[in-house]
Design a protein around this motif. Structure first.
Motif, PDB file in Angstrom:
ATOM      1  N   VAL A  62      14.192  12.185 -43.530  1.00  0.00           N
ATOM      2  CA  VAL A  62      15.420  11.402 -43.424  1.00  0.00           C
ATOM      3  C   VAL A  62      15.797  11.316 -41.950  1.00  0.00           C
ATOM      4  O   VAL A  62      15.604  12.274 -41.199  1.00  0.00           O
ATOM      5  CB  VAL A  62      16.557  12.078 -44.233  1.00  0.00           C
ATOM      6  N   ARG A  63      16.362  10.182 -41.549  1.00  0.00           N
ATOM      7  CA  ARG A  63      16.855  10.035 -40.175  1.00  0.00           C
ATOM      8  C   ARG A  63      17.983  11.018 -39.939  1.00  0.00           C
ATOM      9  O   ARG A  63      18.798  11.269 -40.816  1.00  0.00           O
ATOM     10  CB  ARG A  63      17.380   8.618 -39.955  1.00  0.00           C
ATOM     11  N   VAL A  64      18.051  11.572 -38.723  1.00  0.00           N
ATOM     12  CA  VAL A  64      19.069  12.575 -38.417  1.00  0.00           C
ATOM     13  C   VAL A  64      20.461  11.958 -38.414  1.00  0.00           C
ATOM     14  O   VAL A  64      21.410  12.584 -38.896  1.00  0.00           O
ATOM     15  CB  VAL A  64      18.754  13.307 -37.091  1.00  0.00           C
ATOM     16  N   ASP A  65      20.631  10.725 -37.919  1.00  0.00           N
ATOM     17  CA  ASP A  65      21.961  10.120 -37.908  1.00  0.00           C
ATOM     18  C   ASP A  65      22.457   9.852 -39.321  1.00  0.00           C
ATOM     19  O   ASP A  65      23.635  10.020 -39.629  1.00  0.00           O
ATOM     20  CB  ASP A  65      21.985   8.850 -37.057  1.00  0.00           C
ATOM     21  N   SER A  66      21.534   9.491 -40.209  1.00  0.00           N
ATOM     22  CA  SER A  66      21.892   9.253 -41.608  1.00  0.00           C
ATOM     23  C   SER A  66      22.259  10.559 -42.312  1.00  0.00           C
ATOM     24  O   SER A  66      23.208  10.619 -43.091  1.00  0.00           O
ATOM     25  CB  SER A  66      20.719   8.579 -42.314  1.00  0.00           C
ATOM     26  N   TRP A  67      21.516  11.631 -42.016  1.00  0.00           N
ATOM     27  CA  TRP A  67      21.767  12.906 -42.692  1.00  0.00           C
ATOM     28  C   TRP A  67      23.092  13.523 -42.270  1.00  0.00           C
ATOM     29  O   TRP A  67      23.845  14.004 -43.118  1.00  0.00           O
ATOM     30  CB  TRP A  67      20.620  13.876 -42.424  1.00  0.00           C
ATOM     31  N   ILE A  68      23.411  13.510 -40.958  1.00  0.00           N
ATOM     32  CA  ILE A  68      24.679  14.126 -40.544  1.00  0.00           C
ATOM     33  C   ILE A  68      25.873  13.343 -41.078  1.00  0.00           C
ATOM     34  O   ILE A  68      26.934  13.905 -41.297  1.00  0.00           O
ATOM     35  CB  ILE A  68      24.776  14.323 -39.008  1.00  0.00           C
ATOM     36  N   TRP A  69      25.675  12.046 -41.332  1.00  0.00           N
ATOM     37  CA  TRP A  69      26.731  11.252 -41.967  1.00  0.00           C
ATOM     38  C   TRP A  69      26.807  11.576 -43.462  1.00  0.00           C
ATOM     39  O   TRP A  69      27.888  11.745 -44.015  1.00  0.00           O
ATOM     40  CB  TRP A  69      26.450   9.762 -41.754  1.00  0.00           C
ATOM     41  N   ALA A  70      25.649  11.698 -44.116  1.00  0.00           N
ATOM     42  CA  ALA A  70      25.611  11.924 -45.559  1.00  0.00           C
ATOM     43  C   ALA A  70      26.213  13.277 -45.939  1.00  0.00           C
ATOM     44  O   ALA A  70      26.843  13.398 -46.995  1.00  0.00           O
ATOM     45  CB  ALA A  70      24.175  11.831 -46.071  1.00  0.00           C
ATOM     46  N   VAL A  71      26.053  14.300 -45.094  1.00  0.00           N
ATOM     47  CA  VAL A  71      26.595  15.619 -45.418  1.00  0.00           C
ATOM     48  C   VAL A  71      27.980  15.837 -44.803  1.00  0.00           C
ATOM     49  O   VAL A  71      28.460  16.957 -44.741  1.00  0.00           O
ATOM     50  CB  VAL A  71      25.644  16.761 -44.997  1.00  0.00           C
ATOM     51  N   ARG A  72      28.594  14.759 -44.336  1.00  0.00           N
ATOM     52  CA  ARG A  72      29.982  14.746 -43.880  1.00  0.00           C
ATOM     53  C   ARG A  72      30.249  15.570 -42.622  1.00  0.00           C
ATOM     54  O   ARG A  72      31.320  16.120 -42.449  1.00  0.00           O
ATOM     55  CB  ARG A  72      30.923  15.188 -45.000  1.00  0.00           C
ATOM     56  N   LEU A  73      29.279  15.664 -41.730  1.00  0.00           N
ATOM     57  CA  LEU A  73      29.532  16.305 -40.446  1.00  0.00           C
ATOM     58  C   LEU A  73      30.171  15.313 -39.488  1.00  0.00           C
ATOM     59  O   LEU A  73      30.790  15.702 -38.504  1.00  0.00           O
ATOM     60  CB  LEU A  73      28.226  16.842 -39.843  1.00  0.00           C
ATOM     61  N   ILE A  74      30.011  14.015 -39.785  1.00  0.00           N
ATOM     62  CA  ILE A  74      30.535  12.950 -38.946  1.00  0.00           C
ATOM     63  C   ILE A  74      31.059  11.844 -39.857  1.00  0.00           C
ATOM     64  O   ILE A  74      30.585  11.708 -40.984  1.00  0.00           O
ATOM     65  CB  ILE A  74      29.414  12.479 -37.984  1.00  0.00           C
ATOM     66  N   LYS A  75      32.055  11.087 -39.412  1.00  0.00           N
ATOM     67  CA  LYS A  75      32.729  10.147 -40.307  1.00  0.00           C
ATOM     68  C   LYS A  75      31.927   8.894 -40.626  1.00  0.00           C
ATOM     69  O   LYS A  75      31.978   8.397 -41.743  1.00  0.00           O
ATOM     70  CB  LYS A  75      34.077   9.735 -39.726  1.00  0.00           C
ATOM     71  N   THR A  76      31.235   8.327 -39.644  1.00  0.00           N
ATOM     72  CA  THR A  76      30.471   7.107 -39.894  1.00  0.00           C
ATOM     73  C   THR A  76      29.057   7.276 -39.364  1.00  0.00           C
ATOM     74  O   THR A  76      28.809   8.076 -38.457  1.00  0.00           O
ATOM     75  CB  THR A  76      31.092   5.878 -39.198  1.00  0.00           C
ATOM     76  N   ARG A  77      28.137   6.483 -39.900  1.00  0.00           N
ATOM     77  CA  ARG A  77      26.755   6.575 -39.459  1.00  0.00           C
ATOM     78  C   ARG A  77      26.626   6.073 -38.024  1.00  0.00           C
ATOM     79  O   ARG A  77      25.844   6.602 -37.244  1.00  0.00           O
ATOM     80  CB  ARG A  77      25.855   5.772 -40.386  1.00  0.00           C
ATOM     81  N   SER A  78      27.419   5.073 -37.661  1.00  0.00           N
ATOM     82  CA  SER A  78      27.338   4.575 -36.290  1.00  0.00           C
ATOM     83  C   SER A  78      27.820   5.636 -35.300  1.00  0.00           C
ATOM     84  O   SER A  78      27.283   5.742 -34.190  1.00  0.00           O
ATOM     85  CB  SER A  78      28.139   3.288 -36.124  1.00  0.00           C
ATOM     86  N   LEU A  79      28.797   6.455 -35.679  1.00  0.00           N
ATOM     87  CA  LEU A  79      29.208   7.571 -34.821  1.00  0.00           C
ATOM     88  C   LEU A  79      28.081   8.595 -34.697  1.00  0.00           C
ATOM     89  O   LEU A  79      27.896   9.201 -33.644  1.00  0.00           O
ATOM     90  CB  LEU A  79      30.453   8.260 -35.377  1.00  0.00           C
ATOM     91  N   GLY A  80      27.323   8.778 -35.762  1.00  0.00           N
ATOM     92  CA  GLY A  80      26.176   9.685 -35.721  1.00  0.00           C
ATOM     93  C   GLY A  80      25.113   9.181 -34.765  1.00  0.00           C
ATOM     94  O   GLY A  80      24.548   9.946 -33.979  1.00  0.00           O
ATOM     95  N   ALA A  81      24.835   7.871 -34.811  1.00  0.00           N
ATOM     96  CA  ALA A  81      23.848   7.289 -33.908  1.00  0.00           C
ATOM     97  C   ALA A  81      24.330   7.372 -32.462  1.00  0.00           C
ATOM     98  O   ALA A  81      23.552   7.687 -31.550  1.00  0.00           O
ATOM     99  CB  ALA A  81      23.578   5.837 -34.295  1.00  0.00           C
ATOM    100  N   THR A  82      25.621   7.126 -32.242  1.00  0.00           N
ATOM    101  CA  THR A  82      26.190   7.223 -30.896  1.00  0.00           C
ATOM    102  C   THR A  82      26.110   8.650 -30.377  1.00  0.00           C
ATOM    103  O   THR A  82      25.805   8.883 -29.202  1.00  0.00           O
ATOM    104  CB  THR A  82      27.647   6.732 -30.901  1.00  0.00           C
ATOM    105  N   ALA A  83      26.382   9.614 -31.225  1.00  0.00           N
ATOM    106  CA  ALA A  83      26.298  11.024 -30.824  1.00  0.00           C
ATOM    107  C   ALA A  83      24.863  11.394 -30.453  1.00  0.00           C
ATOM    108  O   ALA A  83      24.638  12.122 -29.480  1.00  0.00           O
ATOM    109  CB  ALA A  83      26.813  11.927 -31.944  1.00  0.00           C
ATOM    110  N   CYS A  84      23.901  10.873 -31.185  1.00  0.00           N
ATOM    111  CA  CYS A  84      22.492  11.146 -30.865  1.00  0.00           C
ATOM    112  C   CYS A  84      22.124  10.535 -29.522  1.00  0.00           C
ATOM    113  O   CYS A  84      21.487  11.185 -28.689  1.00  0.00           O
ATOM    114  CB  CYS A  84      21.575  10.593 -31.952  1.00  0.00           C
ATOM    115  N   ARG A  85      22.527   9.276 -29.301  1.00  0.00           N
ATOM    116  CA  ARG A  85      22.208   8.611 -28.043  1.00  0.00           C
ATOM    117  C   ARG A  85      22.891   9.285 -26.867  1.00  0.00           C
ATOM    118  O   ARG A  85      22.371   9.293 -25.759  1.00  0.00           O
ATOM    119  CB  ARG A  85      22.622   7.145 -28.098  1.00  0.00           C
ATOM    120  N   GLY A  86      24.068   9.874 -27.086  1.00  0.00           N
ATOM    121  CA  GLY A  86      24.799  10.546 -26.025  1.00  0.00           C
ATOM    122  C   GLY A  86      24.331  11.963 -25.763  1.00  0.00           C
ATOM    123  O   GLY A  86      24.869  12.644 -24.893  1.00  0.00           O
ATOM    124  N   GLY A  87      23.363  12.447 -26.520  1.00  0.00           N
ATOM    125  CA  GLY A  87      22.840  13.792 -26.310  1.00  0.00           C
ATOM    126  C   GLY A  87      23.663  14.885 -26.962  1.00  0.00           C
ATOM    127  O   GLY A  87      23.537  16.051 -26.618  1.00  0.00           O
TER     128      GLY A  87
END
Length: 192
Positions: A62-87
């Motif tokens: 599973v993609r990491v941005d999708s998983w952290i969104w699915a398990v509710r560590l982050i509110k939206t998937r786009s925030l997860g992708a942004t967090a990944c891109r930001g390191g």
């Protein structure tokens, strides 16, 4: 799981695949193990089953941005992708891109909203699930959050207190460590 519930309610008639009684014997031999693997709440159990059905098949990831969104560590998937891109997301100590393939057993570190979360992946899911199901998808090794009073920013005014006076503004700047800002403003006004 369905055969366990059917055995008790149908008067002992065996369903397909239970003619030898091996399923019933395995459940009676270790009752503590059987109850530990099942969730007492039927709604949570149904949600877990639905999440596993929608999850990846064996050997997939599973993609990491999708998983952290699915398990509710982050509110939206786009925030997860942004967090990944930001390191702000690390898997097993390495910075990762949003499409990084996550596997069971990986350690995910996420820095979000002033807090670091450290979780170990127990179950891979793709769809967002409720909080009771989400916490069963990872092992939380995060440090405890800071106390609420320590996290409150300095200089918050009461609602309805109006605009700060010059004296109030200077005190707020002093609390924030911006004393030089007031001095620079005074110097700028005196120059012309």
């Amino acid at each position: 799981m369905a055969s366990e519930h059917d055995e008790g309610g149908n008067g002992g008639t065996a369903g397909p695949g239970t003619g030898d009684g091996s399923t019933a014997a395995s459940h009676t031999a270790d009752p503590a193990g059987a109850t530990a693997s099942h969730t007492p709440d039927p709604k949570t159990a149904a949600a877990i089953a639905a999440a596993e059905a929608a999850g990846p098949q064996s050997g997939e990831s599973v993609r990491v941005d999708s998983w952290i969104w699915a398990v509710r560590l982050i509110k939206t998937r786009s925030l997860g992708a942004t967090a990944c891109r930001g390191g702000h997301v690390r898997v097993n100590g390495e910075r990762v891109k949003p499409a990084y393939s996550l596997r069971v057993g990986d350690e995910v570190r996420l820095r979000h909203e002033g807090r670091e979360r450290v979780v170990v992946v127990k179950r891979l899911i793709r769809k967002r699930v409720g909080a009771p199901v989400a916490v069963q998808c990872y092992v939380d090794n995060s440090p405890p959050p800071p106390p609420r009073e320590a996290a409150a920013p300095a200089g918050i005014r009461d609602r309805g207190a109006g605009r700060p006076t010059k004296r109030d503004r200077r005190e707020l700047e002093r609390l924030r460590g911006l004393e030089n800002l007031s001095r620079a403003r005074r110097d700028a006004k005196a120059k012309p």
